[in-house]
Design a protein around this motif. Structure first.
Motif, PDB file in Angstrom:
ATOM      1  N   LYS A  67      -6.198  11.265  -4.661  1.00 15.13           N
ATOM      2  CA  LYS A  67      -6.000   9.881  -4.230  1.00 15.13           C
ATOM      3  C   LYS A  67      -4.691   9.785  -3.459  1.00 15.13           C
ATOM      4  CE  LYS A  67      -6.354   5.159  -5.964  1.00 15.13           C
ATOM      5  NZ  LYS A  67      -6.502   4.309  -7.175  1.00 15.13           N
ATOM      6  N   LYS A 113       0.783  -4.994   2.602  1.00 12.09           N
ATOM      7  CA  LYS A 113      -0.630  -5.325   2.779  1.00 12.09           C
ATOM      8  C   LYS A 113      -0.859  -6.826   2.787  1.00 12.09           C
ATOM      9  CE  LYS A 113      -5.234  -4.596   0.842  1.00 12.09           C
ATOM     10  NZ  LYS A 113      -6.030  -3.958  -0.229  1.00 12.09           N
ATOM     11  N   LYS A 160      -3.922   7.103  -1.328  1.00 12.52           N
ATOM     12  CA  LYS A 160      -3.544   5.729  -0.990  1.00 12.52           C
ATOM     13  C   LYS A 160      -4.064   4.787  -2.063  1.00 12.52           C
ATOM     14  CE  LYS A 160      -4.043   2.161   2.572  1.00 12.52           C
ATOM     15  NZ  LYS A 160      -4.647   1.801   3.884  1.00 12.52           N
ATOM     16  N   TRP A 161      -3.221   3.852  -2.479  1.00 13.02           N
ATOM     17  CA  TRP A 161      -3.635   2.798  -3.404  1.00 13.02           C
ATOM     18  C   TRP A 161      -2.700   1.607  -3.231  1.00 13.02           C
ATOM     19  CZ3 TRP A 161      -0.819   6.994  -4.881  1.00 13.02           C
ATOM     20  CH2 TRP A 161       0.362   6.761  -5.591  1.00 13.02           C
ATOM     21  N   ASP A 162      -3.096   0.466  -3.788  1.00 13.58           N
ATOM     22  CA  ASP A 162      -2.353  -0.784  -3.640  1.00 13.58           C
ATOM     23  C   ASP A 162      -1.651  -1.127  -4.947  1.00 13.58           C
ATOM     24  OD1 ASP A 162      -3.376  -0.946  -1.092  1.00 13.58           O
ATOM     25  OD2 ASP A 162      -5.049  -2.242  -1.678  1.00 13.58           O
ATOM     26  N   ILE A 163      -0.493  -1.773  -4.810  1.00 16.12           N
ATOM     27  CA  ILE A 163       0.287  -2.229  -5.958  1.00 16.12           C
ATOM     28  C   ILE A 163       0.646  -3.692  -5.730  1.00 16.12           C
ATOM     29  CG2 ILE A 163       2.415  -1.973  -7.282  1.00 16.12           C
ATOM     30  CD1 ILE A 163       2.447   0.948  -6.608  1.00 16.12           C
ATOM     31  N   ASP A 164       0.396  -4.531  -6.735  1.00 15.89           N
ATOM     32  CA  ASP A 164       0.743  -5.953  -6.692  1.00 15.89           C
ATOM     33  C   ASP A 164       2.036  -6.151  -7.488  1.00 15.89           C
ATOM     34  OD1 ASP A 164       0.897  -8.653  -6.542  1.00 15.89           O
ATOM     35  OD2 ASP A 164      -1.119  -9.053  -7.319  1.00 15.89           O
ATOM     36  N   LEU A 179       1.198   5.254   0.433  1.00 14.44           N
ATOM     37  CA  LEU A 179       0.526   6.392   1.048  1.00 14.44           C
ATOM     38  C   LEU A 179       1.298   7.654   0.718  1.00 14.44           C
ATOM     39  CD1 LEU A 179       0.204   3.777   3.147  1.00 14.44           C
ATOM     40  CD2 LEU A 179      -1.093   5.451   4.431  1.00 14.44           C
ATOM     41  N   SER A 188       0.855  -1.187   0.000  1.00 13.03           N
ATOM     42  CA  SER A 188       0.000   0.000   0.000  1.00 13.03           C
ATOM     43  C   SER A 188       0.890   1.236   0.000  1.00 13.03           C
ATOM     44  CB  SER A 188      -0.926   0.007   1.216  1.00 13.03           C
ATOM     45  OG  SER A 188      -1.795  -1.100   1.186  1.00 13.03           O
ATOM     46  N   THR A 218       4.806   7.213  -8.710  1.00 19.48           N
ATOM     47  CA  THR A 218       4.168   8.511  -8.537  1.00 19.48           C
ATOM     48  C   THR A 218       5.241   9.588  -8.593  1.00 19.48           C
ATOM     49  OG1 THR A 218       2.840   9.898  -7.052  1.00 19.48           O
ATOM     50  CG2 THR A 218       4.322   8.309  -6.034  1.00 19.48           C
TER      51      THR A 218
END
Length: 467
Positions: free
Chosen positions: A64, A97, A66-70, A55, A53, A87
């Motif tokens: 935006k 996460k 916060k977002w998730d990256i796999d 932040l 995750s 970013t």
């Protein structure tokens, strides 16, 4: 890994492999810019791909944060690759996460009994093919069991008697001597806690493990000691699966014998076949006049049940053709919906609504707002705000923009008033159109028919009254 490229630069994410290193040599894993910083790093021997995750810090007009990256979506490249941009804004922190599983093919692991270590070079005994989540099972002569992830640096004790790939639902079977009760017990259990040494025999100092097996259906043969002055007791064969059920790892187990045991051997285990998932039978539409679809059980039922069976067959056939009927009905409804003009009415409403929005915008900005700005001495309401914290080099300005709220409320009042006027005029015209006596406005055909029907009914009533 995730790193920041230089001071104030963007952040990048990358996955890479290391085939070899030179001792005492430093390798730059970033793009080489000064003041670069590593934000997240992990090493995965079998290509595990976790989910992180990201932040961000509050700055400017970022929406935006916060977002998730796999990591599974990131290609594995060379160590010197720059990576993909995450970013351009400053990152506050990165959190793990979800732990990942292997994205590579399973690797074969061997155990070298000479040095008592694992390896991937083919030396020693093959333990199996391992993925990222697979574990090793170790049992020692002291009665301890443990499961852990295979690591090449792990060293194994000399009293290890079992080392194999762990199957979580595969029970362990053992016979041990219980020191306090002076008896032999047999037990079957599953490993409950991963990566933890657990004692599966009693804690009495005289307790001794006689034998342990990891077979699905083991068979043990017990050889008894010969008592002094008595005949030796014949050997006893035990089918472990039939003798005891699977219990907890701390359970005492079932008593085998109180006699002294000379030796316990493991015989050839019974055949085990994994449970098969039953295949779903294909539905068939059987003709009622055909005898091919009848079974023996159908021939044995009484005549009173035949009608019920036929009704069930017809229901089954109706179920098979239910989906085409539903689709046909759906398309018929859509056809009537489009032909009746509902679809066209909606399209016209959307187009008029978009045009009406432009009219309202011009009316507010070009007609009403200039006089209001004169009344307020040229003050632009859009720029009116209450500042809570001034902007700095690090953080953005925090303010309450009440001016925009005033503009939105004015827009709302104008739109509501305009719609009220339009609807009121439409209702007035509709009322005139529904009046058959009003000749200035064209009356709909349905209302004319109802009006004529009403006149005929009145005439009939008058005739009945006269008679």
């Amino acid at each position: 890994m995730v790193y920041k490229d230089g001071k104030g630069g963007p952040s990048y994410i990358k996955r890479f492999y290391v085939t070899g290193v030179t001792r005492d040599k430093m390798y730059d894993l970033t793009n080489g810019s000064a003041n670069s910083d590593v934000l997240y790093f992990s090493e995965n021997p079998n290509g595990e791909a976790e989910v992180i995750s990201v932040l961000l810090r509050q700055a400017g007009s970022i929406k935006k944060l916060k977002w998730d990256i796999d990591f599974a979506d990131v290609l594995i490249k060379g160590r010197a690759s720059k990576g993909n941009i995450v970013t351009k804004y400053p990152v506050k922190r990165i959190e793990l996460k979800e732990k990942g599983v292997s994205t590579l093919k399973p690797r074969k692991i061997w155990f070298d009994d000479v040095v008592r270590r694992l390896n991937v070079d083919g030396r020693g005994e093959l333990l199996g093919e391992f993925r990222g989540e697979d574990r090793l099972l170790v049992v020692t002569q002291k009665g301890y069991v443990k499961t852990f992830l295979p690591e090449m640096t792990t060293h194994f004790d000399e009293d290890m008697i079992v080392l194999e790939k762990w199957i979580p639902n595969k029970p362990l079977s053992s016979i041990y001597y219980e020191g306090e009760k002076d008896r032999y017990y047999i037990k079957r259990f599953l490993v409950e806690n991963e990566n933890k040494d657990e004692l599966f025999i009693s804690e009495h100092p005289k307790s001794v493990l006689e034998i342990v097996s990891t077979d699905w259906r083991p068979v043990f043969e017990i050889e008894f000691s010969k008592p002094r002055g008595k005949d030796q007791k014949p050997n006893q064969t035990i089918d472990v699966e039939d003798f005891i059920a699977v219990k907890g790892i701390k359970a005492l187990g079932n008593q085998v014998t109180a006699d002294k045991i000379k030796n316990v051997d493991a015989l050839e285990p019974l055949e085990y076949s994994s449970p098969e998932v039953p295949e779903e039978k294909e539905s068939k539409v059987i003709d009622g006049n055909s005898e091919e679809g009848q079974t023996d059980s159908d021939a044995q039922v009484s005549k009173s049940n035949d009608d019920t069976d036929k009704e069930g067959d017809s229901n089954s056939q109706a179920t098979l053709f239910l989906k085409p009927i539903i689709l046909k009905k759906f398309f018929q409804e859509f056809k009537s919906f489009a032909i009746k003009g509902n679809l066209i009415d909606i399209a016209v409403g959307v187009i008029i609504g978009a045009a009406f929005n432009n009219v309202v915008n011009v009316l507010v900005k070009k007609i009403l707002m200039p006089p209001l700005s004169l009344l307020t001495e040229g003050v632009n309401l859009h720029e009116k705000k209450y500042v809570l914290r001034q902007a700095t080099e690090v953080s953005a300005e925090v303010a309450i923009g009440y001016g925009e709220l005033v503009e939105v409320l004015i827009d709302f009042v104008i739109v509501a008033f305009t719609i009220f006027v339009v609807v009121k005029g439409f209702n007035r015209f509709k009322t005139k159109a529904q009046d058959p006596k009003n000749k200035n406005v064209e009356t709909p055909r349905e209302i004319e028919l109802l009006s004529n029907l009403e006149k005929l009914m009145q005439e009939q009533n008058e005739l009945l009254k006269k008679k």
